[in-house]
Motif scaffolding. Structure first.
Motif, PDB file in Angstrom:
ATOM      1  N   LEU A   1      14.195  30.359  -1.992  1.00  0.00           N
ATOM      2  CA  LEU A   1      14.307  31.584  -2.800  1.00  0.00           C
ATOM      3  C   LEU A   1      13.461  32.693  -2.196  1.00  0.00           C
ATOM      4  CD1 LEU A   1      14.278  29.982  -6.353  1.00  0.00           C
ATOM      5  CD2 LEU A   1      16.180  31.256  -5.307  1.00  0.00           C
ATOM      6  N   TRP A   2      12.265  32.359  -1.733  1.00  0.00           N
ATOM      7  CA  TRP A   2      11.433  33.388  -1.104  1.00  0.00           C
ATOM      8  C   TRP A   2      12.066  33.864   0.204  1.00  0.00           C
ATOM      9  CZ3 TRP A   2       9.255  35.881  -4.414  1.00  0.00           C
ATOM     10  CH2 TRP A   2       8.369  35.385  -5.365  1.00  0.00           C
ATOM     11  N   THR A   3      12.765  32.983   0.899  1.00  0.00           N
ATOM     12  CA  THR A   3      13.472  33.397   2.115  1.00  0.00           C
ATOM     13  C   THR A   3      14.549  34.421   1.767  1.00  0.00           C
ATOM     14  OG1 THR A   3      13.035  31.285   3.206  1.00  0.00           O
ATOM     15  CG2 THR A   3      14.887  32.586   4.041  1.00  0.00           C
ATOM     16  N   ILE A   4      15.298  34.176   0.705  1.00  0.00           N
ATOM     17  CA  ILE A   4      16.313  35.141   0.263  1.00  0.00           C
ATOM     18  C   ILE A   4      15.654  36.467  -0.113  1.00  0.00           C
ATOM     19  CG2 ILE A   4      17.926  35.689  -1.611  1.00  0.00           C
ATOM     20  CD1 ILE A   4      18.755  32.823  -1.651  1.00  0.00           C
ATOM     21  N   SER A   5      14.500  36.396  -0.746  1.00  0.00           N
ATOM     22  CA  SER A   5      13.843  37.632  -1.190  1.00  0.00           C
ATOM     23  C   SER A   5      13.405  38.499  -0.012  1.00  0.00           C
ATOM     24  CB  SER A   5      12.638  37.311  -2.079  1.00  0.00           C
ATOM     25  OG  SER A   5      11.544  36.841  -1.316  1.00  0.00           O
ATOM     26  N   ARG A   6      13.286  37.911   1.172  1.00  0.00           N
ATOM     27  CA  ARG A   6      12.899  38.662   2.376  1.00  0.00           C
ATOM     28  C   ARG A   6      14.104  39.270   3.097  1.00  0.00           C
ATOM     29  NH1 ARG A   6       9.308  34.039   2.852  1.00  0.00           N
ATOM     30  NH2 ARG A   6       7.145  34.737   2.740  1.00  0.00           N
ATOM     31  N   ASP A   7      15.314  38.851   2.715  1.00  0.00           N
ATOM     32  CA  ASP A   7      16.523  39.292   3.401  1.00  0.00           C
ATOM     33  C   ASP A   7      17.004  40.618   2.813  1.00  0.00           C
ATOM     34  OD1 ASP A   7      18.980  39.646   4.614  1.00  0.00           O
ATOM     35  OD2 ASP A   7      19.668  37.584   4.235  1.00  0.00           O
ATOM     36  N   ASP A   8      16.771  41.685   3.539  1.00  0.00           N
ATOM     37  CA  ASP A   8      17.176  43.020   3.081  1.00  0.00           C
ATOM     38  C   ASP A   8      18.666  43.286   3.282  1.00  0.00           C
ATOM     39  OD1 ASP A   8      14.569  43.610   2.373  1.00  0.00           O
ATOM     40  OD2 ASP A   8      14.095  44.499   4.322  1.00  0.00           O
ATOM     41  N   GLN A   9      19.331  42.474   4.066  1.00  0.00           N
ATOM     42  CA  GLN A   9      20.735  42.699   4.391  1.00  0.00           C
ATOM     43  C   GLN A   9      21.702  41.991   3.436  1.00  0.00           C
ATOM     44  OE1 GLN A   9      21.203  44.927   6.823  1.00  0.00           O
ATOM     45  NE2 GLN A   9      18.967  44.961   6.936  1.00  0.00           N
TER      46      GLN A   9
ATOM     47  N   PRO B   1      23.810  41.295   0.323  1.00  0.00           N
ATOM     48  CA  PRO B   1      24.302  42.055  -0.831  1.00  0.00           C
ATOM     49  C   PRO B   1      23.883  41.382  -2.149  1.00  0.00           C
ATOM     50  CG  PRO B   1      26.061  41.678   0.764  1.00  0.00           C
ATOM     51  CD  PRO B   1      24.893  40.845   1.186  1.00  0.00           C
ATOM     52  N   SER B   2      23.738  42.180  -3.189  1.00  0.00           N
ATOM     53  CA  SER B   2      23.205  41.670  -4.450  1.00  0.00           C
ATOM     54  C   SER B   2      24.050  40.545  -5.049  1.00  0.00           C
ATOM     55  CB  SER B   2      23.033  42.800  -5.456  1.00  0.00           C
ATOM     56  OG  SER B   2      24.271  43.393  -5.749  1.00  0.00           O
ATOM     57  N   GLU B   3      25.362  40.627  -4.959  1.00  0.00           N
ATOM     58  CA  GLU B   3      26.215  39.570  -5.508  1.00  0.00           C
ATOM     59  C   GLU B   3      26.021  38.264  -4.735  1.00  0.00           C
ATOM     60  OE1 GLU B   3      30.893  38.752  -5.830  1.00  0.00           O
ATOM     61  OE2 GLU B   3      30.214  40.582  -6.853  1.00  0.00           O
ATOM     62  N   GLU B   4      25.933  38.358  -3.430  1.00  0.00           N
ATOM     63  CA  GLU B   4      25.693  37.162  -2.618  1.00  0.00           C
ATOM     64  C   GLU B   4      24.295  36.607  -2.867  1.00  0.00           C
ATOM     65  OE1 GLU B   4      26.658  37.518   1.549  1.00  0.00           O
ATOM     66  OE2 GLU B   4      28.390  38.798   1.072  1.00  0.00           O
TER      67      GLU B   4
ATOM     68  N   ALA C   1      23.682  32.857  -3.945  1.00  0.00           N
ATOM     69  CA  ALA C   1      22.840  32.008  -3.097  1.00  0.00           C
ATOM     70  C   ALA C   1      21.666  31.443  -3.892  1.00  0.00           C
ATOM     71  CB  ALA C   1      22.340  32.801  -1.899  1.00  0.00           C
ATOM     72  N   ALA C   2      21.053  32.238  -4.744  1.00  0.00           N
ATOM     73  CA  ALA C   2      19.918  31.778  -5.552  1.00  0.00           C
ATOM     74  C   ALA C   2      20.347  30.644  -6.488  1.00  0.00           C
ATOM     75  CB  ALA C   2      19.324  32.943  -6.340  1.00  0.00           C
ATOM     76  N   ARG C   3      21.503  30.806  -7.117  1.00  0.00           N
ATOM     77  CA  ARG C   3      22.006  29.746  -8.003  1.00  0.00           C
ATOM     78  C   ARG C   3      22.324  28.472  -7.219  1.00  0.00           C
ATOM     79  NH1 ARG C   3      24.595  34.097 -10.278  1.00  0.00           N
ATOM     80  NH2 ARG C   3      26.564  33.564  -9.297  1.00  0.00           N
ATOM     81  N   ALA C   4      22.916  28.624  -6.047  1.00  0.00           N
ATOM     82  CA  ALA C   4      23.277  27.462  -5.221  1.00  0.00           C
ATOM     83  C   ALA C   4      22.029  26.712  -4.760  1.00  0.00           C
ATOM     84  CB  ALA C   4      24.099  27.908  -4.018  1.00  0.00           C
TER      85      ALA C   4
ATOM     86  N   ALA D   1      14.991  35.986 -11.021  1.00  0.00           N
ATOM     87  CA  ALA D   1      14.412  37.242 -10.523  1.00  0.00           C
ATOM     88  C   ALA D   1      14.924  37.559  -9.119  1.00  0.00           C
ATOM     89  CB  ALA D   1      12.889  37.161 -10.542  1.00  0.00           C
ATOM     90  N   VAL D   2      14.959  36.551  -8.259  1.00  0.00           N
ATOM     91  CA  VAL D   2      15.466  36.772  -6.897  1.00  0.00           C
ATOM     92  C   VAL D   2      16.948  37.126  -6.958  1.00  0.00           C
ATOM     93  CG1 VAL D   2      15.976  35.638  -4.687  1.00  0.00           C
ATOM     94  CG2 VAL D   2      13.717  35.373  -5.746  1.00  0.00           C
ATOM     95  N   GLY D   3      17.686  36.447  -7.804  1.00  0.00           N
ATOM     96  CA  GLY D   3      19.108  36.746  -7.962  1.00  0.00           C
ATOM     97  C   GLY D   3      19.361  38.152  -8.470  1.00  0.00           C
ATOM     98  N   GLN D   4      18.395  38.692  -9.227  1.00  0.00           N
ATOM     99  CA  GLN D   4      18.512  40.053  -9.760  1.00  0.00           C
ATOM    100  C   GLN D   4      17.907  41.100  -8.830  1.00  0.00           C
ATOM    101  OE1 GLN D   4      16.701  39.651 -13.617  1.00  0.00           O
ATOM    102  NE2 GLN D   4      18.370  38.398 -14.397  1.00  0.00           N
ATOM    103  N   GLY D   5      17.418  40.650  -7.659  1.00  0.00           N
ATOM    104  CA  GLY D   5      16.966  41.622  -6.678  1.00  0.00           C
ATOM    105  C   GLY D   5      15.485  41.618  -6.364  1.00  0.00           C
TER     106      GLY D   5
END
Length: 156
Positions: A57-65, A67-70, A74-77, A114-118
């Motif tokens: 999840l923290w890795t996703i939070s670092r990815d600025d590229q 898109p919010s839906e993805e 990804a967070a749920r998966a 929170a990560v899923g919401q941005g």
């Protein structure tokens, strides 16, 4: 002759009783060891699943590229695999472990949301989420150590 027969029967009775007692104690020790090993594996799998999810999840939070839906998908998966461990823990662990473990689970789930919401790694809200998760981890780990009677090994 009657005395010899009585002594022989008494000896056989004592030997059989002792044998049964020793076997019973050995079986009990084996069962306790197997149960302890099963809990060790269950607790390890639970902590591992949530720790892995937290890191991803923290890795996703670092990815600025991303898109919010993805990001939300990804967070749920990432978190989906944690449910199986949670349910197993709820069935097999004592309530002294289940209560903090569920709090820890929920803290990682809040991080997922929170990560899923941005939520981004550099957001001001990130440290609060991280503290929440770390506190849950520590409380859960400590309860597991008490249950496993390994709390005396703690050096902190």
């Amino acid at each position: 002759m009657l005395t010899t027969l009585g002594a022989t029967l008494l000896g056989a009775f004592i030997a059989t009783g002792t044998s049964l007692l020793v076997e019973s104690r050995r079986d009990r020790r084996t069962a306790v060891a197997e149960w302890r090993q099963a809990r060790r594996e269950l607790y390890g799998a639970f902590l591992s699943a949530l720790t892995k999810a937290r890191g991803e999840l923290w890795t996703i939070s670092r990815d600025d590229q991303l898109p919010s839906e993805e990001r939300a998908t990804a967070a749920r998966a990432i978190f989906a695999g944690c449910y199986e461990q949670r349910y197993q823990l709820e069935v097999f662990a004592p309530s002294g472990v289940v209560t903090p473990a569920l709090d820890y689970f929920r803290s990682v789930r809040r991080l997922r949301d929170a990560v899923g919401q941005g939520l981004r790694w550099d957001d001001a809200a990130r440290p609060a989420h991280d503290d929440d998760v770390v506190q849950g981890l520590h409380a859960t780990r400590d309860a597991m150590r008490v249950d496993m009677r390994t709390d005396v090994m703690r050096t902190e």
